[in-house]
Design a protein around this motif. Structure first.
Motif, mmCIF file in Angstrom:
data_model
loop_
_atom_site.group_PDB
_atom_site.id
_atom_site.type_symbol
_atom_site.label_atom_id
_atom_site.label_comp_id
_atom_site.label_asym_id
_atom_site.label_seq_id
_atom_site.Cartn_x
_atom_site.Cartn_y
_atom_site.Cartn_z
ATOM 1 N N PHE A 99 0.846 -6.623 -1.852
ATOM 2 C CA PHE A 99 1.700 -7.412 -2.756
ATOM 3 C C PHE A 99 1.895 -6.701 -4.082
ATOM 4 C CE2 PHE A 99 3.714 -11.115 -4.341
ATOM 5 C CZ PHE A 99 3.302 -11.263 -5.655
ATOM 6 N N ILE A 100 0.800 -6.004 -4.529
ATOM 7 C CA ILE A 100 0.911 -5.350 -5.844
ATOM 8 C C ILE A 100 1.380 -3.906 -5.713
ATOM 9 C CG2 ILE A 100 -0.862 -6.825 -6.845
ATOM 10 C CD1 ILE A 100 -2.846 -4.595 -6.529
ATOM 11 N N GLY A 101 1.696 -3.458 -4.485
ATOM 12 C CA GLY A 101 2.289 -2.146 -4.312
ATOM 13 C C GLY A 101 1.319 -1.042 -3.941
ATOM 14 N N LEU A 102 0.041 -1.338 -3.704
ATOM 15 C CA LEU A 102 -0.917 -0.312 -3.294
ATOM 16 C C LEU A 102 -0.896 -0.195 -1.774
ATOM 17 C CD1 LEU A 102 -3.880 -1.255 -5.687
ATOM 18 C CD2 LEU A 102 -2.165 0.552 -5.988
ATOM 19 N N THR A 103 0.170 0.392 -1.261
ATOM 20 C CA THR A 103 0.385 0.427 0.185
ATOM 21 C C THR A 103 -0.640 1.285 0.918
ATOM 22 O OG1 THR A 103 1.967 2.244 -0.156
ATOM 23 C CG2 THR A 103 2.860 0.000 -0.066
ATOM 24 N N ALA A 104 -1.108 2.347 0.276
ATOM 25 C CA ALA A 104 -2.092 3.229 0.937
ATOM 26 C C ALA A 104 -3.374 2.462 1.230
ATOM 27 C CB ALA A 104 -2.380 4.439 0.053
ATOM 28 N N ILE A 105 -3.850 1.731 0.218
ATOM 29 C CA ILE A 105 -5.071 0.947 0.413
ATOM 30 C C ILE A 105 -4.828 -0.149 1.447
ATOM 31 C CG2 ILE A 105 -6.722 -0.593 -0.715
ATOM 32 C CD1 ILE A 105 -6.306 0.974 -3.279
ATOM 33 N N TYR A 133 -8.045 -8.421 5.870
ATOM 34 C CA TYR A 133 -6.755 -9.107 5.864
ATOM 35 C C TYR A 133 -6.395 -9.555 4.445
ATOM 36 C CZ TYR A 133 -3.229 -12.669 6.745
ATOM 37 O OH TYR A 133 -2.082 -13.421 6.719
ATOM 38 N N ILE A 134 -7.354 -10.144 3.717
ATOM 39 C CA ILE A 134 -7.113 -10.609 2.352
ATOM 40 C C ILE A 134 -6.808 -9.429 1.439
ATOM 41 C CG2 ILE A 134 -8.139 -11.775 0.369
ATOM 42 C CD1 ILE A 134 -7.385 -13.638 2.653
ATOM 43 N N ILE A 135 -7.681 -8.376 1.538
ATOM 44 C CA ILE A 135 -7.478 -7.219 0.657
ATOM 45 C C ILE A 135 -6.148 -6.538 0.960
ATOM 46 C CG2 ILE A 135 -8.390 -4.949 0.043
ATOM 47 C CD1 ILE A 135 -11.185 -6.031 0.633
ATOM 48 N N SER A 136 -5.830 -6.438 2.266
ATOM 49 C CA SER A 136 -4.557 -5.807 2.626
ATOM 50 C C SER A 136 -3.380 -6.582 2.051
ATOM 51 C CB SER A 136 -4.448 -5.740 4.154
ATOM 52 O OG SER A 136 -3.184 -5.281 4.551
ATOM 53 N N GLY A 137 -3.447 -7.918 2.125
ATOM 54 C CA GLY A 137 -2.349 -8.731 1.590
ATOM 55 C C GLY A 137 -2.209 -8.583 0.092
ATOM 56 N N CYS A 173 -6.865 -0.774 4.943
ATOM 57 C CA CYS A 173 -7.447 -2.076 5.280
ATOM 58 C C CYS A 173 -6.918 -2.579 6.623
ATOM 59 C CB CYS A 173 -7.134 -3.087 4.180
ATOM 60 S SG CYS A 173 -7.978 -2.753 2.615
ATOM 61 N N ASN A 174 -5.644 -2.369 6.881
ATOM 62 C CA ASN A 174 -5.082 -2.769 8.176
ATOM 63 C C ASN A 174 -5.720 -1.982 9.322
ATOM 64 O OD1 ASN A 174 -3.322 -4.706 7.147
ATOM 65 N ND2 ASN A 174 -1.693 -3.189 6.757
ATOM 66 N N LEU A 175 -5.972 -0.660 9.091
ATOM 67 C CA LEU A 175 -6.613 0.158 10.121
ATOM 68 C C LEU A 175 -8.030 -0.345 10.418
ATOM 69 C CD1 LEU A 175 -6.659 2.670 11.940
ATOM 70 C CD2 LEU A 175 -7.436 3.992 9.952
ATOM 71 N N VAL A 176 -8.799 -0.628 9.347
ATOM 72 C CA VAL A 176 -10.168 -1.145 9.535
ATOM 73 C C VAL A 176 -10.127 -2.480 10.253
ATOM 74 C CG1 VAL A 176 -12.240 -1.947 8.340
ATOM 75 C CG2 VAL A 176 -11.047 0.102 7.526
ATOM 76 N N MET A 177 -9.144 -3.319 9.881
ATOM 77 C CA MET A 177 -9.011 -4.626 10.532
ATOM 78 C C MET A 177 -8.697 -4.454 12.018
ATOM 79 S SD MET A 177 -6.540 -7.833 9.498
ATOM 80 C CE MET A 177 -5.053 -6.856 9.717
ATOM 81 N N GLY A 178 -7.871 -3.473 12.359
ATOM 82 C CA GLY A 178 -7.541 -3.226 13.756
ATOM 83 C C GLY A 178 -8.750 -2.727 14.540
ATOM 84 N N ILE A 179 -9.517 -1.816 13.903
ATOM 85 C CA ILE A 179 -10.726 -1.317 14.563
ATOM 86 C C ILE A 179 -11.720 -2.456 14.800
ATOM 87 C CG2 ILE A 179 -12.731 0.176 14.254
ATOM 88 C CD1 ILE A 179 -10.922 2.112 12.727
ATOM 89 N N ALA A 180 -11.887 -3.322 13.827
ATOM 90 C CA ALA A 180 -12.798 -4.457 13.966
ATOM 91 C C ALA A 180 -12.340 -5.388 15.086
ATOM 92 C CB ALA A 180 -12.899 -5.212 12.645
ATOM 93 N N LEU A 181 -11.003 -5.582 15.194
ATOM 94 C CA LEU A 181 -10.482 -6.446 16.251
ATOM 95 C C LEU A 181 -10.736 -5.849 17.643
ATOM 96 C CD1 LEU A 181 -8.870 -8.927 17.147
ATOM 97 C CD2 LEU A 181 -6.758 -7.592 16.810
ATOM 98 N N VAL A 182 -10.465 -4.542 17.760
ATOM 99 C CA VAL A 182 -10.726 -3.863 19.043
ATOM 100 C C VAL A 182 -12.216 -3.917 19.385
ATOM 101 C CG1 VAL A 182 -10.666 -1.648 20.230
ATOM 102 C CG2 VAL A 182 -8.703 -2.374 18.846
ATOM 103 N N SER A 183 -13.045 -3.700 18.385
ATOM 104 C CA SER A 183 -14.505 -3.747 18.606
ATOM 105 C C SER A 183 -14.937 -5.133 19.058
ATOM 106 C CB SER A 183 -15.247 -3.357 17.325
ATOM 107 O OG SER A 183 -14.925 -2.048 16.929
#
Length: 608
Positions: free
Chosen positions: A519-525, A511-515, A529-539
């Motif tokens: 903010f600095i424009g690295l949307t791919a990263i 969540y921190i890294i994604s934010g 990070c959002n995908l990994v966060m979602g997988i962790a939440l589902v897990s």
């Protein structure tokens, strides 16, 4: 038939080929004086005389309907209602091999209340259609009604228990034991478990010589009293058969310097010469001494047979049993009722069965001078059956090796049981969490006790052979300890919370890294990070459901494993490094503060 001169195992197969025909020819003659009774061989297993006869007990003893009718004549005794014969050694007619039904055997012998008791095993073996199962059913009547003087039963009571019937075709295959194990107190106050065993008849048209030898050898090796069921007389071919069956015991005795088998009772059925030797044990004793006598004018082969038999058994007995009567032999509807049996047979039966099964006469099973428990007997069965599962009979020393293996396995099982019970007292299911260091200390202590117990048991095979089983014991104890550690860790609330804490930490970091990256424009990263966060939440949600419901345990274990890997490879090193940095920085600050204070103090002193 001509007998081979070579006394090796291969020559005994040739002896069998010649003796089997003689034995089968003799089975058709009764030996009775005064009348011809060609139907007598039919009466022994079921005592019916009709090959098509089916007793009323047979449907109760086959698949799905194994209950036995109540055979008790004494209302105070325990009934047979749910008891039945259990097949423990299964014969395969297609390849003439035998398998041990370990689950069936363990379900009987590893019951909590009997598994550590010394065992008495009474087995009946011999040629097929000679009344082995019929005799065992009278033994069952005695065991269930031994407190009654009328244990033989009422006159109109059918005989039930082990499956039997009349006719010329075999009934029993493999080896069966009775599902009830009888507990008896001996005169010295010790309690023993009594097991009754029925065996496949030898020399039928479907069994090879190997089959006959295997069944007889297995039953003799595992029994404390072997009843060798014979018809009318002891003939030389009977002794030759017995010599082959006990050859393994003779060879093993040369290695262990003691007799391998215990009690052999030769039971002569349909004895027709009471005017020469009276019915019962005393007449049988005199008759057996005469038959097994070794004289100088005997042929060497005949002397060797008798010496073999004497050298293999600690105790030899003989009992002469009369014929049960013509009504038994010629009545196709005979179902075991006492009223149809001759009085002489009933009289001697009242002497024979207590001679085998009364508490004062019980013979406990021993191997290598040590008494065998029900738990040990399971291990011996497993070891012995391995010998006979090959195509050929085993090499002469195979029985010794199997006995040593079973002896060591029994010692391993006993020592491991001591370790398991001790660890159960320390960190069993209802015990609280124990510190890992204390658990390891207890493990080492109990392991040492278990190894000492293993070493203290008398074992066969020699030091080198036993060392392999000690190493096996130590490996099994270490494996058990690993499972105990996991079980103990599961009681630690912080250990149990490791998976959700790890997943939450991953979610927070992503969540921190994604934010920051968004903010600095690295949307791919940020998207990764959002995908990994979602997988962790589902897990995390899945893990919580598994722990709550108990379903999908494999998925929950996989999530725990992944979380454990993340913790060990990522989070724990980061925590350790962070703690090292903090400690290092604290030490540096402390040193700086100390030096600063010393400098200030020195300056003040100098100014003064």
């Amino acid at each position: 038939s001509k007998m081979a001169e070579n006394s090796g195992l291969g020559s005994r197969k040739a002896i069998y080929a010649g003796l089997k025909e003689n034995h089968m020819d003799r089975a058709g003659n009764s030996g009775y004086s005064g009348f011809q009774t060609t139907t007598l061989p039919h009466l022994h297993e079921g005592n019916s005389g009709s090959s098509g006869f089916q007793t009323t007990t047979l449907p109760q003893l086959h698949e799905g309907e194994n209950k036995v009718q109540h055979a008790s004549v004494n209302g105070d005794d325990v009934p047979m209602k749910e008891a039945r014969p259990i097949q423990i050694v299964v014969a395969h007619e297609d390849d003439h091999n035998f398998d041990l039904d370990e689950a069936a055997l363990e379900s009987i012998l590893l019951q909590e209340h009997i598994r550590d008791l010394s065992v008495v095993v009474v087995s009946v073996a011999g040629a097929f259609r000679k009344g082995k199962s019929f005799l065992l059913d009278f033994m069952l009547r005695y065991m269930y009604n031994r407190n009654s003087d009328r244990w033989l039963g009422e006159d109109d009571e059918p005989l039930t228990g082990f499956s039997w019937r009349g006719g010329c075709e075999r009934e029993t295959t493999g080896i069966q034991i009775w599902s009830d194990v009888f507990l008896l107190d001996k005169p010295d106050g010790s309690r023993v478990a009594v097991l009754l065993m029925d065996t496949q008849g030898a020399f039928d048209s479907q069994s090879t010589i190997k089959d006959c030898a295997t069944v007889f050898a297995l039953s003799t090796m595992t029994s404390s009293v072997q009843v060798y069921n014979l018809s009318q007389n002891i003939q030389e071919d009977d002794l030759q058969h017995l010599q082959l069956f006990t050859e393994y015991g003779r060879l093993a005795m040369e290695e262990i310097y003691q007799k391998p088998f215990q009690t052999l009772m030769l039971l002569i059925r349909d004895w027709s010469y009471p005017y020469e030797h009276s019915y019962g044990l005393e007449g049988g004793k005199l008759f057996l001494e005469k038959r097994l006598q070794v004289t100088q004018n005997q042929h060497e082969e005949l002397q060797n047979v008798r010496k073999h038999i004497h050298s293999c058994f600690s105790n030899l007995q003989c009992f002469l049993l009369p014929h049960p009567g013509l009504r038994v032999a010629t009545n196709p509807s005979f179902d075991g009722r006492i009223k149809d049996i001759d009085s002489d047979f009933k009289k001697e039966l009242l002497n024979l069965v207590p001679l085998l099964l009364s508490p004062k006469n019980l013979v406990e099973k021993e191997i290598g001078g040590s008494k065998v428990t029900c738990r040990d007997l399971v291990e011996y069965f497993k070891a012995y059956i391995k010998i006979y599962q090959g195509e050929d009979l085993p090499h002469p020393k195979s029985m010794l090796q199997a006995t040593a293996e079973a002896n060591n396995l029994a010692a391993v099982a006993g020592a491991k049981d001591i370790y398991s019970k001790s660890m159960e007292q320390v960190c069993g299911g209802d015990k609280p969490y124990i510190a890992p260091s204390d658990l390891e200390r207890k493990h080492k202590e109990f392991k040492e006790v278990a190894v000492k117990q293993f070493r203290s048991v008398k074992k066969m095979g020699g030091e080198e052979f036993c060392r392999r089983y000690q190493e096996q014991l130590e490996r099994e104890i270490d494996d058990t300890y690993a499972n105990v550690v996991k079980h103990n860790d599961g009681k630690n609330i912080f250990y149990a919370a490791r998976t959700p804490a790890t997943l939450f930490a991953v979610m927070f970091a992503m969540y921190i890294i994604s934010g920051v990256t968004g903010f600095i424009g690295l949307t791919a990263i940020a998207s990764i990070c959002n995908l990994v966060m979602g997988i962790a939440l589902v897990s995390l949600c899945t893990w919580a459901y598994v722990k709550y419901s108990g379903e999908f345990r494999d998925i929950g274990a996989a999530i725990d494993q992944i979380a454990e890997t993340i913790w060990e490879q990522v989070l724990k090193p980061m925590k350790d490094n962070l703690m090292e940095d903090n400690v290092r920085q604290s030490v540096i600050n402390s040193i700086k503060a100390g030096l600063t204070e010393q400098v200030v103090h020195h300056t003040k002193l100098k100014a003064n």
